[in-house]
Design an enzyme around this catalytic site. Sequence first.
Site, PDB file in Angstrom:
ATOM      1  N   ASP A 101      -7.570 -23.865 -14.454  1.00  0.00           N
ATOM      2  CA  ASP A 101      -7.189 -25.061 -13.376  1.00  0.00           C
ATOM      3  C   ASP A 101      -5.934 -25.508 -14.083  1.00  0.00           C
ATOM      4  O   ASP A 101      -4.898 -24.877 -13.925  1.00  0.00           O
ATOM      5  CB  ASP A 101      -8.224 -25.741 -13.030  1.00  0.00           C
ATOM      6  CG  ASP A 101      -8.184 -26.827 -12.247  1.00  0.00           C
ATOM      7  OD1 ASP A 101      -7.119 -26.343 -11.233  1.00  0.00           O
ATOM      8  OD2 ASP A 101      -8.565 -27.889 -12.254  1.00  0.00           O
ATOM      9  N   PHE A 150     -11.551 -26.114  -4.377  1.00  0.00           N
ATOM     10  CA  PHE A 150     -12.667 -25.993  -5.260  1.00  0.00           C
ATOM     11  C   PHE A 150     -13.804 -24.750  -4.912  1.00  0.00           C
ATOM     12  O   PHE A 150     -14.269 -24.697  -3.773  1.00  0.00           O
ATOM     13  CB  PHE A 150     -13.591 -27.227  -5.149  1.00  0.00           C
ATOM     14  CG  PHE A 150     -14.138 -27.326  -6.622  1.00  0.00           C
ATOM     15  CD1 PHE A 150     -13.899 -27.939  -7.633  1.00  0.00           C
ATOM     16  CD2 PHE A 150     -15.676 -27.038  -6.740  1.00  0.00           C
ATOM     17  CE1 PHE A 150     -14.313 -27.994  -8.786  1.00  0.00           C
ATOM     18  CE2 PHE A 150     -16.242 -27.163  -7.856  1.00  0.00           C
ATOM     19  CZ  PHE A 150     -15.590 -27.755  -8.871  1.00  0.00           C
TER      20      PHE A 150
HETATM   21  P1  IMP Z   1      -8.981 -26.661 -16.902  1.00  0.00           P
HETATM   22  O1  IMP Z   1      -9.133 -27.149 -18.225  1.00  0.00           O
HETATM   23  O2  IMP Z   1      -8.087 -27.592 -15.783  1.00  0.00           O
HETATM   24  O3  IMP Z   1      -8.266 -25.448 -16.707  1.00  0.00           O
HETATM   25  O4  IMP Z   1     -10.396 -26.291 -16.289  1.00  0.00           O
HETATM   26  C1  IMP Z   1     -10.842 -25.058 -16.550  1.00  0.00           C
HETATM   27  C2  IMP Z   1     -12.547 -25.164 -16.076  1.00  0.00           C
HETATM   28  O5  IMP Z   1     -12.618 -26.208 -15.152  1.00  0.00           O
HETATM   29  C3  IMP Z   1     -13.206 -24.204 -15.858  1.00  0.00           C
HETATM   30  O6  IMP Z   1     -13.568 -23.712 -16.903  1.00  0.00           O
HETATM   31  C4  IMP Z   1     -14.104 -24.365 -14.939  1.00  0.00           C
HETATM   32  O7  IMP Z   1     -15.493 -24.847 -15.532  1.00  0.00           O
HETATM   33  C5  IMP Z   1     -13.711 -25.687 -14.368  1.00  0.00           C
HETATM   34  N1  IMP Z   1     -12.994 -25.615 -12.930  1.00  0.00           N
HETATM   35  C6  IMP Z   1     -11.906 -25.856 -12.710  1.00  0.00           C
HETATM   36  N2  IMP Z   1     -11.787 -25.545 -11.296  1.00  0.00           N
HETATM   37  C7  IMP Z   1     -12.874 -25.229 -10.957  1.00  0.00           C
HETATM   38  C8  IMP Z   1     -13.408 -24.888  -9.462  1.00  0.00           C
HETATM   39  O8  IMP Z   1     -12.564 -24.688  -8.579  1.00  0.00           O
HETATM   40  N3  IMP Z   1     -14.636 -24.638  -9.362  1.00  0.00           N
HETATM   41  C9  IMP Z   1     -15.657 -24.728 -10.536  1.00  0.00           C
HETATM   42  N4  IMP Z   1     -15.226 -25.101 -11.774  1.00  0.00           N
HETATM   43  C10 IMP Z   1     -13.807 -25.207 -12.024  1.00  0.00           C
END
Ligand code: IMP
Length: 175
Positions: A101, A150
């Site tokens: 994300d 999401f």
């Molecule tokens: P980041 O650190 O913002 O890249 O977030 C990564 C983590 O956020 C992933 O490993 C997921 O656990 C969680 N995450 C981000 N977007 C989603 C989503 O749309 N659905 C479920 N989990 C998400």
Amino acid sequence: MDDPLNILFDEQAIEQKVSELAGQISHDYAGKELVLVCILKGAAIFAADLSRHLTIPVGLDFVHVSSYGSATVSSRTITVKKDIDMDIRGKNVLLVDGIIDTGDTMQYLLEQYRKRGPASIKVAVLLDKHSRRTADVRLDYRGFEIPDEFVVGYGMDCGEKYRNLPYIATLKNTE
Ligand code: IMP
Ligand code: MG
């Protein structure tokens, strides 16, 4: 009542993509040893399927990182709840996550693990929520780019629900 889940990728589409990624990885690491680091909990299903499609010898390890609360709102605090057991010095490491994300989680782990002297360290993600990226993380293996919605299923949750769905769906109503 309407089903709040809208299927984005069905079992067949996921299987095809995972097998395609595994083909690239097996090719790129031919003759080398690889350690897959599965980022719990969301990558559990993807890493399990990916590893079974690989035709090279791999070690499996797990890191449990927490970067989200129980719902769809990010806390932006990254905590390692359980680190990998292996010594990755001199090893080829592939960090595996179900979704990237902002990229904060991946960037944090890359920084931590680079300090341990691996021979190489790369990144594999099934889903790329590209428009949300703030951290500059290179994705060496990427399944699908998805819009800023999401998603749940195939390991990914909303408040610990839906991880066991065999498909990936968007949640229309997250309350
Ligand atoms: P980041 O650190 O913002 O890249 O977030 C990564 C983590 O956020 C992933 O490993 C997921 O656990 C969680 N995450 C981000 N977007 C989603 C989503 O749309 N659905 C479920 N989990 C998400
Ligand atoms: Mg989650």
